[in-house]
Scaffold this active site. Sequence first.
Site, mmCIF file in Angstrom:
data_model
loop_
_atom_site.group_PDB
_atom_site.id
_atom_site.type_symbol
_atom_site.label_atom_id
_atom_site.label_comp_id
_atom_site.label_asym_id
_atom_site.label_seq_id
_atom_site.Cartn_x
_atom_site.Cartn_y
_atom_site.Cartn_z
ATOM 1 N N GLU A 50 0.840 -1.210 0.000
ATOM 2 C CA GLU A 50 0.000 0.000 0.000
ATOM 3 C C GLU A 50 0.872 1.256 0.000
ATOM 4 O O GLU A 50 0.589 2.235 -0.687
ATOM 5 C CB GLU A 50 -0.924 -0.007 1.216
ATOM 6 N N ASP A 90 3.909 1.477 -1.210
ATOM 7 C CA ASP A 90 4.493 1.618 -2.549
ATOM 8 C C ASP A 90 3.506 2.238 -3.529
ATOM 9 O O ASP A 90 3.872 3.012 -4.403
ATOM 10 C CB ASP A 90 4.945 0.254 -3.086
ATOM 11 N N SER A 104 34.476 11.740 21.070
ATOM 12 C CA SER A 104 34.232 10.310 21.244
ATOM 13 C C SER A 104 33.965 10.050 22.727
ATOM 14 O O SER A 104 33.797 10.993 23.506
ATOM 15 C CB SER A 104 35.384 9.492 20.687
ATOM 16 N N LEU A 105 33.896 8.802 23.104
ATOM 17 C CA LEU A 105 33.540 8.461 24.484
ATOM 18 C C LEU A 105 34.680 7.713 25.143
ATOM 19 O O LEU A 105 35.361 6.917 24.495
ATOM 20 C CB LEU A 105 32.302 7.553 24.497
ATOM 21 N N GLU A 126 21.873 3.890 27.024
ATOM 22 C CA GLU A 126 21.445 3.481 25.687
ATOM 23 C C GLU A 126 22.380 2.408 25.157
ATOM 24 O O GLU A 126 23.503 2.291 25.605
ATOM 25 C CB GLU A 126 21.493 4.669 24.717
ATOM 26 N N LYS A 129 25.128 1.008 22.733
ATOM 27 C CA LYS A 129 26.151 1.635 21.895
ATOM 28 C C LYS A 129 26.158 0.929 20.556
ATOM 29 O O LYS A 129 26.577 -0.210 20.424
ATOM 30 C CB LYS A 129 27.531 1.538 22.532
ATOM 31 N N ASP A 157 26.944 -0.144 16.775
ATOM 32 C CA ASP A 157 28.178 -0.288 16.027
ATOM 33 C C ASP A 157 27.938 0.141 14.590
ATOM 34 O O ASP A 157 27.681 -0.667 13.710
ATOM 35 C CB ASP A 157 28.635 -1.751 16.102
ATOM 36 N N TYR A 181 20.738 10.204 18.847
ATOM 37 C CA TYR A 181 21.008 10.126 20.290
ATOM 38 C C TYR A 181 21.678 11.353 20.883
ATOM 39 O O TYR A 181 22.098 11.336 22.024
ATOM 40 C CB TYR A 181 21.865 8.895 20.604
ATOM 41 N N LYS A 214 31.892 -1.254 27.679
ATOM 42 C CA LYS A 214 32.142 -2.219 26.590
ATOM 43 C C LYS A 214 31.688 -3.628 26.980
ATOM 44 O O LYS A 214 31.750 -4.003 28.144
ATOM 45 C CB LYS A 214 33.642 -2.258 26.284
ATOM 46 N N CYS A 234 36.482 -29.186 -10.486
ATOM 47 C CA CYS A 234 35.456 -29.368 -9.463
ATOM 48 C C CYS A 234 35.867 -30.485 -8.507
ATOM 49 O O CYS A 234 36.282 -31.558 -8.947
ATOM 50 C CB CYS A 234 34.134 -29.712 -10.136
ATOM 51 N N CYS A 271 33.458 -33.601 -9.386
ATOM 52 C CA CYS A 271 33.360 -34.312 -10.666
ATOM 53 C C CYS A 271 34.562 -34.073 -11.562
ATOM 54 O O CYS A 271 34.589 -34.571 -12.699
ATOM 55 C CB CYS A 271 32.079 -33.902 -11.391
ATOM 56 N N CYS A 305 31.248 -24.725 -11.315
ATOM 57 C CA CYS A 305 31.489 -25.985 -12.006
ATOM 58 C C CYS A 305 30.560 -25.995 -13.211
ATOM 59 O O CYS A 305 29.360 -25.739 -13.091
ATOM 60 C CB CYS A 305 31.183 -27.150 -11.069
ATOM 61 N N CYS A 337 27.101 -32.701 -12.695
ATOM 62 C CA CYS A 337 28.021 -32.873 -11.561
ATOM 63 C C CYS A 337 27.233 -33.445 -10.380
ATOM 64 O O CYS A 337 26.209 -32.884 -9.981
ATOM 65 C CB CYS A 337 28.611 -31.520 -11.189
HETATM 66 S S1 IVH Z 1 26.882 9.670 22.388
HETATM 67 C C1 IVH Z 1 30.221 12.803 23.076
HETATM 68 N N1 IVH Z 1 25.395 7.547 22.129
HETATM 69 O O1 IVH Z 1 30.196 5.983 19.835
HETATM 70 C C2 IVH Z 1 29.395 11.600 22.987
HETATM 71 N N2 IVH Z 1 27.444 7.645 20.935
HETATM 72 O O2 IVH Z 1 32.860 6.606 21.063
HETATM 73 C C3 IVH Z 1 28.692 11.504 21.715
HETATM 74 N N3 IVH Z 1 27.866 5.711 19.518
HETATM 75 O O3 IVH Z 1 31.178 8.641 17.811
HETATM 76 C C4 IVH Z 1 28.225 10.181 21.410
HETATM 77 N N4 IVH Z 1 26.013 4.627 20.005
HETATM 78 O O4 IVH Z 1 29.598 6.912 16.839
HETATM 79 C C5 IVH Z 1 26.541 8.151 21.776
HETATM 80 N N5 IVH Z 1 23.961 5.739 21.957
HETATM 81 C C6 IVH Z 1 25.095 6.349 21.612
HETATM 82 C C7 IVH Z 1 26.015 5.782 20.707
HETATM 83 C C8 IVH Z 1 27.179 6.458 20.399
HETATM 84 C C9 IVH Z 1 27.137 4.615 19.303
HETATM 85 C C10 IVH Z 1 29.178 5.962 18.900
HETATM 86 C C11 IVH Z 1 29.269 7.261 18.169
HETATM 87 C C12 IVH Z 1 30.406 7.990 18.769
HETATM 88 C C13 IVH Z 1 31.174 6.906 19.430
HETATM 89 C C14 IVH Z 1 31.907 7.469 20.619
#
Ligand code: IVH
Length: 666
Positions: free
Chosen positions: A33, A35, A80-81, A112, A114, A116, A226, A314, A408, A411, A426, A431
């Site tokens: 629907e 689409d 970063s974290l 939350e 994390k 990947d 986030y 982690k 193969c 065979c 193959c 075969c």
């Molecule tokens: S908060 C300053 N929340 O982790 C903090 N980061 O190591 C801003 N990531 O570059 C990030 N899930 O790519 C936050 N629920 C989450 C996340 C998250 C994945 C990644 C993000 C960030 C990296 C930091």
Amino acid sequence: MNIRDNIQKLRNEINEHNYRYYVLDDPLISDVEYDRLFKKLQNLEKENPNFITPDSPTQRVGAPPLEGFGNIKHRIPMQSLANAMDTEEILAFHDRLIRRLGEQRIIEYIAEPKLDGLAVELVYENGKFVNGSTRGDGTTGENITRNLKTIRAIPLALRVEAHSAPALLEVRGEVFIRKDDFNKLNKQQETNDKPVFANPRNAAAGSLRQLDSSITAKRPLSIFCYQAGVIEGISFETHSEFLKELKNWGFPVNPEIKILKGIAEAITFHSDLESRRNSLPYEIDGSVIKVNNYALREELGVRSRSPRWAIAGKFKAQQETSVIEDIVLSVGRTGAVTPVAKLMPVKVGGVVVSNVTLHNQDEIDRKDIRVGDTVLVQRAGDVIPQVVKVILEKRPTNTQPFKMSNSCPECNHDVFRPEGEVVARCQNLSCPAQVKRRIEHFVSKNAMDIDGVGEKLIDQLVEKKLINSVDDLFSLTVHQLSELERMAEKSAENTINAINNSKTTTFHRFVHALGIRNVGEHGAKVLEKAFAGNIEKFMKTNIEDLETIDEVGPIVAETIVTFWLDETNVNIVNNCFELGVVLENNQKNLDQIFIGKTFVFTGSLETITRNEGKEIVEDRGGRSAGSVSSKTDYVVAGENAGSKLKKAEELGIPVLTESEFMDLVK
Ligand code: IVH
């Protein structure tokens, strides 16, 4: 209503369905629907190109390739974290906060998963998406606006009246690929002779950093948001308030996010998430624990690379090392020859792994995988186990690079790998390995569903040359079977009975069983409908006719026509019919009492499964949808029916009990 208003109304409708699907995870209409609405908008815009605006949902299809990405400077650096490797380090994080604040107190955290994937920043001016970028070095990222626009879960405009949208809104989130989408994508890559992706993260990264956004548009990218960048025109006291507003604005926010009182609750959240890690639909590598209150965040401040108010907890790695004892070649139904590593069995992510596909020679060369190597093996949830890399330090002396043989393994026939393709095949259609796989497929549950004909029996039948192709199954005798190893007279009889019983079947089961490349179970059902169950017509079809069928593209059309051009295939099929195979035309035999009617089955039914219910409806010309909308005609509700039943009641859609439904059918 004039055309312009009509177009706008359609756009709003589509955007609202997007929102229900991606943000609320509670769609009101089926994909078909959706689409249909989309197509309608596309057509209207095609006829009236002057009304196309950049935020129309049709503008997500991709744009001509770029030479390179431009740069975008982040107004606030994307940091970063800091990591906590175990729960002790999470506690140490909390202790540091308490020390800084100078008093013992219960801190409200918000935690939350994390994800990947890849961090991105999305910028909205006066409610409209203007640009988006990667994290880059944290200060400057790449301008990937065109690619981000192809992700349907990203709103092109906020769900508010333009005048009440914040003047500037920067939203950060993670783009990722779900595990099921990833497995599908890799299967597709293999079918199309394209290299497979090592993991969902790589696939997401490769897709987002495409210079040709029409490729990105074809990739199943998802996003959860986030984090805030700069916001002008509205402010928030807590992160949870911000996330709530994000959701209202139309951004997908992870439903796993929780507010937690004190560090003990945060640690429980972390452990619980780790135990559920494999059952989540996407890959995560930890939890993120953040201070919820923004004023408190200010007070704690940031370091050069990471904020003090958050930590990434982690998880244990889902990787192990093992030794490759051998590399064997396995031959599939279509002749594809795949190298498989035989590992010293090792437990990864809770499951013993001893076979890992190496996909093809290119993969082996790229990773330089050799027999005797110690390798890092990874397995994450439903994702197929894989060799991440060789640990070169542990390579024994005298190893040799592995080269797949040109003949193969089953065979000895030539294996051919066309220029530019990664899959070697193959070339011998008879075969024995291919024959075995084809028969295994033919008898399988969703194909001819022949009980009692398993791998071991098929091996013997093919080796003793009792069968060469699937039609030979139907001329087997009890006598022939009872002469085989481990086959008593009684079980020989049972097997022959099962084969005979399977002869009365349906078009889609039979066509699926034939194993035409690119035609799976669903494809066979589509063809059954299109050809009204008429196999003779299907066998004489041509590309033009096939291409008029919804869901049949040029590649599928070509493989079907090529399949029927091969006389061997035609003979096998005709032989099946001569030996008693009958395709019941379920389309004609049953009264088409449900034409134009859409059913939704919900709750647990007693005498039939929901799938059987679906089949009953489809066999009688009706449709069965996954969700309730104003277009639903009937909802059939069993025990413990939940939100769908509620919605049906709200919309005033007739609700049937299972027995009322069965009465209708009778
Ligand atoms: S908060 C300053 N929340 O982790 C903090 N980061 O190591 C801003 N990531 O570059 C990030 N899930 O790519 C936050 N629920 C989450 C996340 C998250 C994945 C990644 C993000 C960030 C990296 C930091």
